[in-house]
Design a protein around this motif. Structure first.
Motif, PDB file in Angstrom:
ATOM      1  N   VAL A  26     -20.697   0.415  -7.866  1.00 39.90           N
ATOM      2  CA  VAL A  26     -20.632  -0.374  -6.632  1.00 39.90           C
ATOM      3  C   VAL A  26     -19.248  -0.172  -6.012  1.00 39.90           C
ATOM      4  CG1 VAL A  26     -20.935  -2.660  -5.580  1.00 39.90           C
ATOM      5  CG2 VAL A  26     -22.230  -2.054  -7.625  1.00 39.90           C
ATOM      6  N   LYS A  27     -19.131   0.893  -5.199  1.00 40.27           N
ATOM      7  CA  LYS A  27     -17.823   1.300  -4.666  1.00 40.27           C
ATOM      8  C   LYS A  27     -17.696   1.112  -3.157  1.00 40.27           C
ATOM      9  CE  LYS A  27     -17.174   4.866  -8.205  1.00 40.27           C
ATOM     10  NZ  LYS A  27     -17.071   6.321  -8.446  1.00 40.27           N
ATOM     11  N   THR A  28     -18.798   1.101  -2.451  1.00 33.23           N
ATOM     12  CA  THR A  28     -18.775   0.993  -0.992  1.00 33.23           C
ATOM     13  C   THR A  28     -19.644  -0.175  -0.546  1.00 33.23           C
ATOM     14  OG1 THR A  28     -20.737   2.362  -0.602  1.00 33.23           O
ATOM     15  CG2 THR A  28     -18.629   3.524  -0.899  1.00 33.23           C
ATOM     16  N   ILE A  29     -19.540  -0.494   0.739  1.00 31.13           N
ATOM     17  CA  ILE A  29     -20.385  -1.562   1.280  1.00 31.13           C
ATOM     18  C   ILE A  29     -21.862  -1.211   1.146  1.00 31.13           C
ATOM     19  CG2 ILE A  29     -21.091  -2.682   3.438  1.00 31.13           C
ATOM     20  CD1 ILE A  29     -18.672  -3.958   2.216  1.00 31.13           C
ATOM     21  N   ASP A  30     -22.205   0.063   1.353  1.00 31.45           N
ATOM     22  CA  ASP A  30     -23.600   0.486   1.192  1.00 31.45           C
ATOM     23  C   ASP A  30     -24.072   0.303  -0.249  1.00 31.45           C
ATOM     24  OD1 ASP A  30     -24.017   1.093   3.827  1.00 31.45           O
ATOM     25  OD2 ASP A  30     -23.578   3.229   3.616  1.00 31.45           O
ATOM     26  N   PHE A 182     -15.887  -6.233  -6.696  1.00 22.88           N
ATOM     27  CA  PHE A 182     -15.961  -6.476  -5.258  1.00 22.88           C
ATOM     28  C   PHE A 182     -14.561  -6.674  -4.670  1.00 22.88           C
ATOM     29  CE2 PHE A 182     -20.447  -8.559  -5.454  1.00 22.88           C
ATOM     30  CZ  PHE A 182     -20.994  -7.311  -5.649  1.00 22.88           C
ATOM     31  N   GLN A 183     -13.767  -7.494  -5.333  1.00 24.86           N
ATOM     32  CA  GLN A 183     -12.444  -7.810  -4.805  1.00 24.86           C
ATOM     33  C   GLN A 183     -11.540  -6.581  -4.756  1.00 24.86           C
ATOM     34  OE1 GLN A 183     -11.647 -11.085  -7.514  1.00 24.86           O
ATOM     35  NE2 GLN A 183     -11.842 -12.576  -5.863  1.00 24.86           N
ATOM     36  N   GLU A 184     -11.701  -5.695  -5.720  1.00 22.92           N
ATOM     37  CA  GLU A 184     -10.897  -4.478  -5.756  1.00 22.92           C
ATOM     38  C   GLU A 184     -11.323  -3.492  -4.677  1.00 22.92           C
ATOM     39  OE1 GLU A 184     -11.244  -2.878  -9.665  1.00 22.92           O
ATOM     40  OE2 GLU A 184     -10.197  -4.560 -10.622  1.00 22.92           O
ATOM     41  N   ASN A 185     -12.615  -3.387  -4.440  1.00 22.67           N
ATOM     42  CA  ASN A 185     -13.134  -2.345  -3.557  1.00 22.67           C
ATOM     43  C   ASN A 185     -13.304  -2.749  -2.099  1.00 22.67           C
ATOM     44  OD1 ASN A 185     -13.652   0.049  -5.330  1.00 22.67           O
ATOM     45  ND2 ASN A 185     -14.869  -1.453  -6.449  1.00 22.67           N
TER      46      ASN A 185
END
Length: 260
Positions: A26-30, A182-185
């Motif tokens: 889970v690295k991007t908004i998509d 989430f907070q990191e990315n």
């Protein structure tokens, strides 16, 4: 058999979940949207497990009669109160499912698949047929089917096992890992409602609902060896289905990245 024995038995499966490669995908908004659009089914069917327990362990019909165990009655009603009518980030009352849907919409995730599925459930009036004819990933179908098979069997200790070991006991650790990711990315994206939802789960499940659910298992099984064995079996199966769900979400994210 005890709660500790079951925890020891399922430790390897819990570790698979807590160290699952999904979190790092889970690295991007998509990616986040893809996660939410699949995970929402687990958020929804959790409520059915909860209401099944309330139906079994409290009196929800009239005329009213006191159920056998006031302690278990209190435990499940306390959990229902928070899960079905908690305080939102802006002071309204909502279920955690409704909070999740709002958080999805806020970050641009698509709710049409879960909305369409629930419409089909209403229309068909048969959850098993609705699952079968849906276009959901096979692992998501298996996850939902398992939940409602346990509910259909109707044994309170088995429903409590799926609820406790497959959901409540895992949520604080799992959601902490997701929240950190989430907070990191996504430091520049407004995910306030989503973060509030996760933090609320961590707060409630770690401090209150998790211990309450464990106590409920003990109250339901007492010294019945058969019940403890069935709880252990359901706990293992619930974790296997959760691993399958996480595999499906990872696969969905990976396939979307490959197509991009």
């Amino acid at each position: 058999m005890t709660i500790q024995h079951i925890n020891n038995t399922i430790e390897s499966q819990k570790n698979i979940l807590l160290q699952h490669p999904l979190y790092k995908k889970v690295k991007t908004i998509d990616d986040l949207k893809c996660f939410l659009e699949n995970h929402v089914f687990a958020v929804w069917d959790f409520m059915s497990l909860l209401k099944a327990l309330q139906s079994k362990l409290t009196c929800t019909t009239t005329p009213w009669f006191a159920t056998a165990n006031p302690e278990t009655r209190y435990l499940i009603n306390e959990i229902v109160l928070a899960e079905e009518s908690d305080i939102t980030i802006d002071g309204r009352r909502q279920s955690h499912y409704e909070m999740y849907i709002e958080a999805m919409k806020d970050c641009g995730a698509d709710t049409s698949e879960i909305d369409g599925f629930l419409t089909e459930v209403h229309s068909l009036q048969n959850i098993f047929v609705a699952i079968k004819v849906s276009a959901l990933h096979p692992n998501v179908k298996a996850f939902l089917d398992f939940t409602f098979r346990v509910i259909e069997e109707g044994k309170p200790h088995e429903i409590a096992a799926a609820f406790t070991f497959g959901r409540e006991d895992l949520i604080p650790d799992m959601f902490t890992a997701i929240l950190k990711n989430f907070q990191e990315n996504f430091p520049d994206t407004d995910l306030s409602k989503l973060i509030y939802y996760f933090e609320r789960h961590i707060e409630l499940d770690a401090d209150e609902h998790g211990p309450m659910a464990m106590k409920m298992i003990t109250e339901l099984c007492e010294d019945d060896a058969q019940k403890w064995t069935e709880v252990e079996e359901i706990a293992k199966m619930a974790l296997e289905k959760r691993i399958g769900l996480w595999d499906a979400i990872e696969e969905s994210i990976t396939s979307k990245v490959a197509m991009a």
